[in-house]
Design an enzyme around this catalytic site. Structure first.
Site, PDB file in Angstrom:
ATOM      1  N   THR A 399      48.263 -22.945 -68.649  1.00 44.49           N
ATOM      2  CA  THR A 399      47.359 -22.577 -69.735  1.00 44.49           C
ATOM      3  C   THR A 399      47.965 -22.802 -71.106  1.00 44.49           C
ATOM      4  O   THR A 399      47.356 -23.436 -71.974  1.00 44.49           O
ATOM      5  CB  THR A 399      46.938 -21.104 -69.608  1.00 44.49           C
ATOM      6  OG1 THR A 399      48.120 -20.272 -69.592  1.00 44.49           O
ATOM      7  CG2 THR A 399      46.142 -20.866 -68.343  1.00 44.49           C
ATOM      8  N   ASP A 400      49.168 -22.266 -71.328  1.00 48.84           N
ATOM      9  CA  ASP A 400      49.733 -22.368 -72.672  1.00 48.84           C
ATOM     10  C   ASP A 400      50.215 -23.775 -72.980  1.00 48.84           C
ATOM     11  O   ASP A 400      50.104 -24.242 -74.118  1.00 48.84           O
ATOM     12  CB  ASP A 400      50.826 -21.327 -72.902  1.00 48.84           C
ATOM     13  CG  ASP A 400      51.911 -21.321 -71.848  1.00 48.84           C
ATOM     14  OD1 ASP A 400      51.835 -22.108 -70.888  1.00 48.84           O
ATOM     15  OD2 ASP A 400      52.845 -20.505 -71.976  1.00 48.84           O
ATOM     16  N   CYS A 401      50.720 -24.482 -71.987  1.00 49.69           N
ATOM     17  CA  CYS A 401      51.148 -25.872 -72.212  1.00 49.69           C
ATOM     18  C   CYS A 401      49.941 -26.749 -72.539  1.00 49.69           C
ATOM     19  O   CYS A 401      49.995 -27.608 -73.437  1.00 49.69           O
ATOM     20  CB  CYS A 401      51.857 -26.417 -70.980  1.00 49.69           C
ATOM     21  SG  CYS A 401      53.314 -25.478 -70.529  1.00 49.69           S
TER      22      CYS A 401
END
Length: 675
Positions: A399-401
């Protein structure tokens, strides 16, 4: 990649501009031709031992690892032995049985004599604390594979659990992906009792690791032994009852038709993971155990031949020796942050050659298709349009990448193609947004790789005494903020694409961030050290959702919390103990840390502190400039990353990225005239 120009100072430029330009110039020298910034992603001390045990078991250690590799690995182990003779879970941690036993075994496999001072001290530490029967369960597993610990001393890891109906909340397909992808191959090796051939060395190690004669050890009693230094997550009673019950049934399963069916089923999933990650696998632990499973299945298989070359994706040599990294690198993650940092300096056009190369890497790293169907059968989430942590070969969507990759792509889209090359197409950005939206959980937050699939109560059967919160994929402040800020940046450039869904997702995400804030105004950081890290994400997410210092009590409390931790020299310095103890802890001696200081400065600038009282910001900026070295680098200080609450990991690029980012934003918001 274009040739990097020589650095030239500009007459009359401010200290701030000079610091930024010098930092950018230095960092440009570290960028690779493909556009990414490589960096040390080591720190955990339990990764390389698994590699060495696996290669020894496969009788490939001396064939795969050259003498130079082995010498550098030995040097690394010598450099990171603690003063008391033991080894920690990570390079800055106090000695543990897990770290000491596994690294003692590693030294012996690398050819270090039992009477060498480094092994004598380590062995003394082990024996003075009851011997290797007190190693945690993952250590017991590797010792059993090596043939220096009896499988009877293991709590069961039956492969039959993979045959359970998926509807059950405790089905392993519902586990956090890192957890399930480790216990998947572990269950195969356990089910086959996969063990190295006995040899003189393993016979010697058997005599060296225990306080009693090896043949007289009560293996049943050893199952639940764990040294106090390692016991971060003690087994609850219900878990001990569960393992005892399975232990009674294990003789009936071992060698049965059901066991054979389960092993075949597990191996199918292992091959799927290997094929869909080009034999990189999700991480270093399952990488080497998957390889070992393929070898136990067929030592001459194509799978084994494909596995071995990709071991080197995980190896990194630095000034302290050769280590096995916590991933096959942090290439996309660091490059995405770097692009955003450069974009806020105001010097992105002067250093456009860096942005152009980074644009190329971000382009090729995006995942262009989902894994092979059927996804549900193999418990995989969609991934088309996502960005991974490292490389496209690795391919696991995060998600954050994905969000940081999207934000970097949008920064680059605001620069001329003549400077940075072809922009990533709108259709591919739409695919990315689709993935981000699909990841949002029912609690309004975002987890790491997948949606949350079960209940937090499942943590009661967490068998890893050393790690916390590993059983399911929880929603995190950092991941949620990254998704909110990415969606917010996207809707500014594409206001008509899925607008209602994006607006709703952001609104829900903001409510999640607010719900996670502590009473003192802080957020706990799960992936970085710690409250300064999560504070940055928390405030950035709220601001992206429309909150301000004026209309948000949460932002005011976050600012007050950070200001209360500012040191007399203007900086911040947070110890990794904050992660472990879940309480803000200053670095020993009250020292500032360039990364914590940068996160805090970014947070306060985002919060609007410059409008209230800019003096703390001036002091922080001066601190960062003062800590910069003459060549434009910043010092490598204490470790900055963490996972599973208790294990720290290195992000070497952070020391360059975040000071530039913070000073760039400070320059934009405050002008820099007070420096």
């Amino acid at each position: 990649m274009e040739r990097r120009p020589h650095f030239q100072e500009i007459d009359g430029e401010s200290k701030l501009d000079r610091a930024l330009r010098r930092g950018l110039w230095f960092y440009g020298g570290l960028q690779q031709d493909d556009g990414h910034w490589p960096g040390d992603y080591g720190g955990p001390m339990f990764l390389m031992p698994g590699l060495l045990v696996a290669l020894h078991t496969m009788e490939q250690l001396d064939k795969v690892l050259s003498s130079a590799h082995r010498e550098e690995m030995e040097r690394y182990l010598r450099n990171h032995q603690n003063k008391d003779g033991g080894y920690g879970l990570h390079i800055e941690g106090g000695s543990t049985m897990f770290g000491t036993v596994l690294n003692y075994v590693s030294l012996r496999l690398l050819g270090v004599d039992a009477d060498d001072p480094v092994t004598k001290q380590a062995r003394g530490w082990i024996l003075s604390r009851g011997g290797a029967t007190h190693v945690p369960s993952w250590g017991k597993f590797w010792l059993a594979v090596l043939g220096v610990y009896d499988w009877l001393g293991m709590n069961p890891m039956p492969p039959e659990m993979w045959l359970l109906p998926y509807a059950l909340p405790m089905h392993p397909g519902r586990f956090w992906c890192h957890c399930r992808m480790v216990y998947l191959p572990m269950s195969y090796v356990y089910g086959k009792r996969g063990t190295a051939k006995p040899c003189d060395l393993t016979d010697q190690i058997k005599q060296e690791l225990y306080t009693e004669n090896y043949d007289e050890i009560d293996w049943n009693a050893a199952r639940n032994l764990c040294a106090k230094e390692d016991l971060y997550y003690p087994h609850p009673l219900v878990q001990d009852v569960l393992w005892w019950t399975l232990y009674q049934f294990e003789p009936l399963l071992d060698g049965s038709k059901l066991r054979s069916k389960a092993l075949s089923h597990v191996m199918e999933h292992i091959h799927y993971e290997d094929d869909n990650t080009r034999y990189v696998d999700i991480g270093p632990v399952n990488k080497v155990i998957n390889m070992l499973c393929c070898w136990f299945e067929d030592p001459d298989s194509v799978a084994v031949k494909k596995h071995i070359p990709r071991l080197f994706d995980y190896l990194w040599v630095a000034e302290d020796g050769m280590k096995m990294q916590g991933y096959n690198g942090s290439q996309l993650w660091d490059t995405s942050f770097a692009v955003q940092a450069i974009g806020e300096t105001g010097f992105q056009e002067e250093f456009a050659y860096m942005m152009k190369a980074a644009n190329s890497y971000i382009d090729v790293a995006q995942v262009r298709e989902d894994c092979a169907p059927p996804l549900d059968k193999y418990y995989r989430h969609i991934s088309k349009g996502a960005w991974p942590f490292s490389t496209r070969d690795h391919g696991w969507p995060i998600t954050d990448c994905t969000s940081e990759g999207l934000k970097a792509a949008l920064v680059l889209a605001n620069m001329s193609p003549e400077l940075v090359g072809t922009h990533i197409s709108a259709e591919r950005l739409y695919d990315c947004v689709n993935v981000i939206l699909s990841f949002q959980n029912k609690d309004n937050g975002w987890a790491t790789y997948e949606n949350t699939r079960s209940y937090a109560a499942l943590e009661i059967i967490n068998p890893a005494e050393t790690f916390g919160d590993i059983m399911i994929d929880y929603s995190y402040v950092e991941c949620s903020s990254a998704c909110i800020t990415a969606l917010s940046a996207f809707r500014k450039q594409y206001p008509n694409h899925r607008a209602a869904e994006i607006n709703s997702a952001i609104e829900r995400g903001v409510s999640f961030l607010e719900s996670q804030q502590r009473e003192d105004g802080s957020w706990y950081g799960s992936w970085g050290v710690c409250f300064t890290y999560a504070g940055w994400f928390g405030v950035e997410g709220l601001v992206a959702g429309g909150k301000t210092l004026e209309n948000s009590l949460h932002i005011r409390k976050a600012s007050e919390f950070l200001l209360s931790k500012q040191l007399p020299d203007g900086g911040w310095g947070e110890s990794y103990l904050s992660c472990q103890d879940k309480k803000y802890t200053h670095l020993e001696g009250g020292r500032s840390h360039v990364v914590n200081t940068s996160w805090a400065l970014l947070t306060l600038l985002a919060a609007g502190q410059a409008k209230v009282d800019p003096e703390p910001l001036h002091r922080a900026a001066k601190n960062l400039i003062k800590m910069q070295e003459s060549d434009g680098d910043w010092p490598q200080q204490e470790i900055s990353g963490v996972f599973n609450r208790n294990c720290m990991i290195t992000y070497a690029n952070y020391r360059n990225i975040f000071p530039m980012w913070a000073l760039g934003r400070y320059r934009k918001e405050c002008g820099g005239s007070c420096i």
